[in-house]
Design a protein around this motif. Structure first.
Motif, PDB file in Angstrom:
ATOM      1  N   HIS A  65       0.827  -1.197   0.000  1.00  0.00           N
ATOM      2  CA  HIS A  65       0.000   0.000   0.000  1.00  0.00           C
ATOM      3  C   HIS A  65       0.870   1.259   0.000  1.00  0.00           C
ATOM      4  O   HIS A  65       1.797   1.372   0.811  1.00  0.00           O
ATOM      5  CB  HIS A  65      -0.926   0.013   1.210  1.00  0.00           C
ATOM      6  CG  HIS A  65      -1.830  -1.186   1.286  1.00  0.00           C
ATOM      7  ND1 HIS A  65      -2.687  -1.515   0.268  1.00  0.00           N
ATOM      8  CD2 HIS A  65      -1.997  -2.129   2.249  1.00  0.00           C
ATOM      9  CE1 HIS A  65      -3.348  -2.609   0.595  1.00  0.00           C
ATOM     10  NE2 HIS A  65      -2.946  -3.002   1.782  1.00  0.00           N
ATOM     11  N   TRP A 231      -4.329   2.681  -1.984  1.00  0.00           N
ATOM     12  CA  TRP A 231      -4.071   3.574  -0.854  1.00  0.00           C
ATOM     13  C   TRP A 231      -5.108   3.285   0.224  1.00  0.00           C
ATOM     14  O   TRP A 231      -6.307   3.366  -0.008  1.00  0.00           O
ATOM     15  CB  TRP A 231      -4.167   5.039  -1.293  1.00  0.00           C
ATOM     16  CG  TRP A 231      -3.888   6.005  -0.172  1.00  0.00           C
ATOM     17  CD1 TRP A 231      -2.718   6.178   0.478  1.00  0.00           C
ATOM     18  CD2 TRP A 231      -4.810   6.926   0.412  1.00  0.00           C
ATOM     19  NE1 TRP A 231      -2.831   7.155   1.449  1.00  0.00           N
ATOM     20  CE2 TRP A 231      -4.114   7.628   1.435  1.00  0.00           C
ATOM     21  CE3 TRP A 231      -6.154   7.228   0.198  1.00  0.00           C
ATOM     22  CZ2 TRP A 231      -4.710   8.620   2.208  1.00  0.00           C
ATOM     23  CZ3 TRP A 231      -6.752   8.215   0.971  1.00  0.00           C
ATOM     24  CH2 TRP A 231      -6.035   8.893   1.967  1.00  0.00           C
ATOM     25  N   MET A 232      -4.625   2.933   1.419  1.00  0.00           N
ATOM     26  CA  MET A 232      -5.522   2.583   2.519  1.00  0.00           C
ATOM     27  C   MET A 232      -5.513   3.639   3.635  1.00  0.00           C
ATOM     28  O   MET A 232      -5.949   3.377   4.743  1.00  0.00           O
ATOM     29  CB  MET A 232      -5.128   1.219   3.089  1.00  0.00           C
ATOM     30  CG  MET A 232      -5.138   0.088   2.080  1.00  0.00           C
ATOM     31  SD  MET A 232      -6.759  -0.194   1.318  1.00  0.00           S
ATOM     32  CE  MET A 232      -7.693  -0.790   2.726  1.00  0.00           C
TER      33      MET A 232
END
Length: 239
Positions: A65, A231-232
């Motif tokens: 990520h 993208w977290m």
């Protein structure tokens, strides 16, 4: 068992035992209400090869990520497309998508924690609006009632479905899902709708899903690959 911890989830709707390997490697054992320990342990022993295989696959596709900063030119995805961030000084919403750019108020961007919160709120709002338009056609195709839908952080899953007495239940979709191409968001929606008819991920479940999406196995593989690179919420200077 075997030095591994299993989270046990008990469901009144479930008749058979099931196993899930979550994105973070957590192992969840799903059981009916009346399931004795010996039966559960025997099921886990018989599932050792499957567990080893799934964990090995996860090790080969570890999450990557990205970390983002809130500055001009930073890229964020929405429904499969990349949009560059443009910092603006406008009397409008903190975050909005306009003229091919993701526009963020400069004062918001100056506070990374606030910027993160406002951007995720934008994903939630935009994702909910988009998914409401897709839910009815998929529910009709799969011949299930249309559930209520929310968009929020659902932890290590892309979506969940929770039944409820007397109504159609609720589907929750992870806000990060809306970075994916539309055909993969549709897959997540259909995946959760299938749980209205079938709990767990046994053969009956995949038969139902395959009727709606014949290429569901290919979409699952694509989701596993792209999902680990979404993208977290990680931002510069913060985990």
């Amino acid at each position: 068992m075997d030095g591994r911890d299993f989270l046990v989830a008990v469901s009144a709707r479930r008749k058979r035992l099931g196993l899930t390997v979550e994105r973070d490697g957590t192992l969840t054992l799903r059981t009916p209400v009346r399931c004795d320990v010996a039966r559960a342990e025997d099921f886990l022993r018989q599932s050792r090869a499957w567990i080893d295989s799934k964990l090995s696959q996860r090790d080969q596709h570890r999450p990557a990520h990205p970390v983002r900063a809130f500055r001009d030119g930073e890229t964020f995805r929405y429904l499969g497309r990349e949009y560059r961030l443009l910092l603006v000084n406008e009397d409008t919403a903190p975050v909005r998508l306009a003229a091919g750019r993701l526009r963020m108020d400069e004062a918001v961007a100056a506070e990374p924690a606030r910027a993160r919160r406002d951007l995720i709120a934008w994903y939630r709002k935009a994702g909910l609006r988009w998914s409401r338009g897709r839910l009815q056609p998929w529910a009709a195709r799969m011949e299930v009632p249309e559930p209520a839908v929310t968009v929020r952080d659902v932890g290590n899953r892309w979506g969940t479905y929770r039944p409820a007495e007397g109504d159609t239940g609720t589907m929750a979709l992870h806000w990060a899902v809306f970075q994916l191409p539309t055909h993969l968001v549709d897959y997540v929606i259909a995946h959760e709708l299938a749980h209205i008819k079938v709990s767990g991920h046994g053969s009956d479940y995949w038969t139902l899903l395959k009727r709606a999406i014949p290429e569901c196995e290919a979409r699952k593989e694509e989701l596993d690959d792209l999902g680990r690179r979404l993208w977290m919420g990680q931002i510069v200077g913060r985990n």
